[in-house]
Design a protein around this motif. Structure first.
Motif, PDB file in Angstrom:
ATOM      1  N   GLY A  35       0.765  -1.239   0.000  1.00  0.00           N
ATOM      2  CA  GLY A  35       0.000   0.000   0.000  1.00  0.00           C
ATOM      3  C   GLY A  35       0.793   1.285   0.000  1.00  0.00           C
ATOM      4  N   GLY A  36       2.118   1.226   0.096  1.00  0.00           N
ATOM      5  CA  GLY A  36       2.912   2.452   0.035  1.00  0.00           C
ATOM      6  C   GLY A  36       2.926   3.032  -1.363  1.00  0.00           C
ATOM      7  N   VAL A  37       3.250   4.317  -1.474  1.00  0.00           N
ATOM      8  CA  VAL A  37       3.176   4.973  -2.781  1.00  0.00           C
ATOM      9  C   VAL A  37       4.166   4.363  -3.770  1.00  0.00           C
ATOM     10  CG1 VAL A  37       4.772   6.843  -2.188  1.00  0.00           C
ATOM     11  CG2 VAL A  37       3.023   7.222  -3.931  1.00  0.00           C
ATOM     12  N   GLY A  38       5.357   3.976  -3.311  1.00  0.00           N
ATOM     13  CA  GLY A  38       6.345   3.380  -4.212  1.00  0.00           C
ATOM     14  C   GLY A  38       5.998   1.961  -4.604  1.00  0.00           C
ATOM     15  N   MET A  39       5.651   1.137  -3.631  1.00  0.00           N
ATOM     16  CA  MET A  39       5.305  -0.260  -3.895  1.00  0.00           C
ATOM     17  C   MET A  39       4.034  -0.364  -4.734  1.00  0.00           C
ATOM     18  SD  MET A  39       7.485  -2.488  -2.356  1.00  0.00           S
ATOM     19  CE  MET A  39       6.833  -3.849  -1.374  1.00  0.00           C
ATOM     20  N   SER A  40       3.045   0.470  -4.441  1.00  0.00           N
ATOM     21  CA  SER A  40       1.788   0.404  -5.192  1.00  0.00           C
ATOM     22  C   SER A  40       1.990   0.782  -6.651  1.00  0.00           C
ATOM     23  CB  SER A  40       0.727   1.296  -4.549  1.00  0.00           C
ATOM     24  OG  SER A  40       1.091   2.661  -4.624  1.00  0.00           O
ATOM     25  N   GLY A  41       2.930   1.710  -6.915  1.00  0.00           N
ATOM     26  CA  GLY A  41       3.217   2.084  -8.296  1.00  0.00           C
ATOM     27  C   GLY A  41       3.793   0.925  -9.092  1.00  0.00           C
ATOM     28  N   LEU A  42       4.709   0.194  -8.486  1.00  0.00           N
ATOM     29  CA  LEU A  42       5.281  -0.984  -9.146  1.00  0.00           C
ATOM     30  C   LEU A  42       4.216  -2.038  -9.383  1.00  0.00           C
ATOM     31  CD1 LEU A  42       8.582  -1.189  -7.088  1.00  0.00           C
ATOM     32  CD2 LEU A  42       8.443  -0.732  -9.535  1.00  0.00           C
ATOM     33  N   ALA A  43       3.348  -2.250  -8.382  1.00  0.00           N
ATOM     34  CA  ALA A  43       2.274  -3.239  -8.528  1.00  0.00           C
ATOM     35  C   ALA A  43       1.319  -2.841  -9.653  1.00  0.00           C
ATOM     36  CB  ALA A  43       1.521  -3.380  -7.206  1.00  0.00           C
ATOM     37  N   ALA A 103       2.000   5.548 -11.597  1.00  0.00           N
ATOM     38  CA  ALA A 103       2.667   4.672 -12.564  1.00  0.00           C
ATOM     39  C   ALA A 103       1.716   4.371 -13.705  1.00  0.00           C
ATOM     40  CB  ALA A 103       3.111   3.372 -11.899  1.00  0.00           C
ATOM     41  N   GLN A 104       2.289   4.054 -14.859  1.00  0.00           N
ATOM     42  CA  GLN A 104       1.477   3.551 -15.961  1.00  0.00           C
ATOM     43  C   GLN A 104       2.362   2.797 -16.937  1.00  0.00           C
ATOM     44  OE1 GLN A 104      -0.425   6.925 -17.909  1.00  0.00           O
ATOM     45  NE2 GLN A 104       1.298   7.272 -19.264  1.00  0.00           N
ATOM     46  N   HIS A 105       1.765   1.801 -17.567  1.00  0.00           N
ATOM     47  CA  HIS A 105       2.464   1.023 -18.592  1.00  0.00           C
ATOM     48  C   HIS A 105       1.861   1.401 -19.936  1.00  0.00           C
ATOM     49  CE1 HIS A 105       3.044  -2.512 -21.231  1.00  0.00           C
ATOM     50  NE2 HIS A 105       4.227  -2.536 -20.662  1.00  0.00           N
ATOM     51  N   LYS A 106       2.614   2.135 -20.745  1.00  0.00           N
ATOM     52  CA  LYS A 106       2.158   2.515 -22.081  1.00  0.00           C
ATOM     53  C   LYS A 106       3.267   2.238 -23.077  1.00  0.00           C
ATOM     54  CE  LYS A 106      -1.595   5.769 -21.318  1.00  0.00           C
ATOM     55  NZ  LYS A 106      -2.160   7.110 -21.651  1.00  0.00           N
TER      56      LYS A 106
END
Length: 447
Positions: free
Chosen positions: A10-18, A150-153
């Protein structure tokens, strides 16, 4: 499709990777101690997340992702070890993601340094996205307007914030490495201060294809190498004719002595001129015509928790800011005083980590000059044990004119609210629970 399990997802860094992995089509599970907005957003994307850490949460065929905050005796870590699962530090996963992006032909731009890396990586991602470049990115905060971290494009660029706090920055090999600045920080890891920090960055420089540094920063100038530079005077990319108003900051950018463009941003403060210069330099060095993207800079309102307005109560504006280093605090308060007037600023400072307060004690004492009033709360320890003789009450005594408020942030809000008046601008400063100050003040006001 691979399986990944995040401990403390749930942290901002970990959630971005997820989030990035979910958008890439992988299966993601995780656990956290609290049901945050990040957790809920990941569930909507298909992640399976449990609240609380338990050995039963760990799938039998997943790669397990941890951060530096996860202790070795965490039950999920112990279960992963017993099962023989692959365990990655979050930096190892980001390295893998960045390498895969490069293999697909993307230009990997990494933003680093003691201050500003979340803002610069977020600004770069925002500008490219709003200009139609469809970048992939993983950054350490919520990008405004886009509402994501985060985003995957499938565009030609991959943008990432590269954290130096635990030395893991040396894992990456960016095409373009931007070093915003270097100052003593994270003294729990860099026990020899600047010498350790410089050694770490020089290792990372050797792995990077092109390096861009802030030529006005004394720490960055300790590095050895062939650099592209930005700054306010002697540099490849220079900001001149800076004009501040309450609504915007406007300046010209010169490249090698010739006018490159004019930039207008909503952000205040000289530190945001440097942040913009860093991004312009990176985009130009990546081969992008800056005049085709410059209009997108003005739409950027700042990253989440970077001088972010959270509420207004009876004429009192309340802001939240992640600043937890003396230089960051000074930059935030300087910008706020320019905008609102020093006499109106009420700074509520929650020291973050005993080691930082001890190592930068004197620097913190000079960081609050542009606040009309300063309140110091108890130290947010993170994972640290207390250090004898280092505490918030003693610091407040040495910081002339400041007040010490003990207890939870709810207790702080309860004491603070009756003392505020119309025109005050309250700024919560710190990387810990101070972020809920605005919510607590609203709660007090309604009760």
């Amino acid at each position: 499709m691979a399986k990944y399990h995040f401990i403390a997802i749930g942290g901002v860094g970990m959630s971005g990777l997820a989030k990035y992995l979910l958008e890439e089509g992988h299966e993601v599970s995780g656990s956290d101690m609290a049901d945050t907005k990040y957790v809920e957003n990941l569930r909507k994307l298909g992640a399976s997340i449990k609240i609380g850490h338990s050995s039963e949460n760990v799938p039998d065929d997943a790669t397990v992702i941890v951060s530096s905050a996860i202790r070795k005796d965490n039950p999920e870590v112990l279960k992963a070890i017993a099962m023989g699962l692959k365990i990655y530090h979050r930096s190892g996963l980001l390295r893998e993601i960045s390498e895969q992006a490069q293999q697909k032909g993307k230009c990997f731009i990494g933003f680093s340094g003691t201050h500003g890396k979340t803002t610069t990586s977020g600004l770069c991602s925002y500008v490219l996205d709003k200009s139609g470049f469809e970048p992939a990115f993983v950054v350490g905060g919520i990008v405004p307007d886009l509402g994501i971290n985060a985003q995957h494009k499938d565009g030609n660029y991959f943008i990432a914030e590269l954290d130096e706090s635990d030395g893991t920055i040396v894992k990456y090999s960016p095409d373009i490495l931007v070093i915003n600045n270097l100052e003593e920080d994270h003294l729990d890891y860099y026990t020899n201060g600047m010498s350790d920090l410089v050694k770490t960055f020089e290792t990372e420089i050797e792995k990077s294809k092109k390096i861009i540094i802030n030529n006005d920063n004394s720490g960055a100038k300790l590095l050895n190498g062939n650099f592209v530079t930005f700054g306010l005077n002697n540099a490849d990319y220079v900001a001149k004719n800076i004009v501040y108003t309450k609504e915007s900051t406007n300046f010209d950018i010169y490249h090698n002595g010739q006018v490159l463009t004019n930039i207008k941003i909503q952000l205040s403060g000289i530190h945001n001129v440097y942040n913009t210069l860093a991004v312009v330099s990176a985009l130009c060095e990546a081969g992008i015509d800056i005049n085709k993207v410059k209009d997108s800079f003005y739409g950027f309102t700042g990253m989440g928790r970077r001088f972010q307005k959270v509420c207004e109560i009876d004429g009192v504006e309340v802001y939240d800011d992640y600043a937890h280093h003396p230089t960051e605090i000074k930059a935030t308060l300087d910008a706020a005083a320019t905008k609102f007037g020093k006499e109106n600023i009420v700074a509520v400072f929650q020291p973050h980590r005993y080691t930082r307060l001890k190592g930068l004690w004197n620097e913190f004492k000079t960081a609050f000059d542009e606040a009309g009033r300063v309140i110091v709360t108890d130290v947010y320890a993170a994972s640290e044990d207390p250090i004898e003789g280092i505490n918030a009450e003693l610091f407040a005594e040495e910081l002339d004119g400041s007040e010490y408020y003990s207890g939870s942030i709810g207790d702080v809000a309860r004491k603070l609210l009756p003392t505020l008046h119309d025109g005050n601008v309250v700024i919560g400063l710190g990387a810990g629970t101070i972020t809920v100050l605005g919510k607590e003040l609203e709660k007090m006001e309604k009760s």
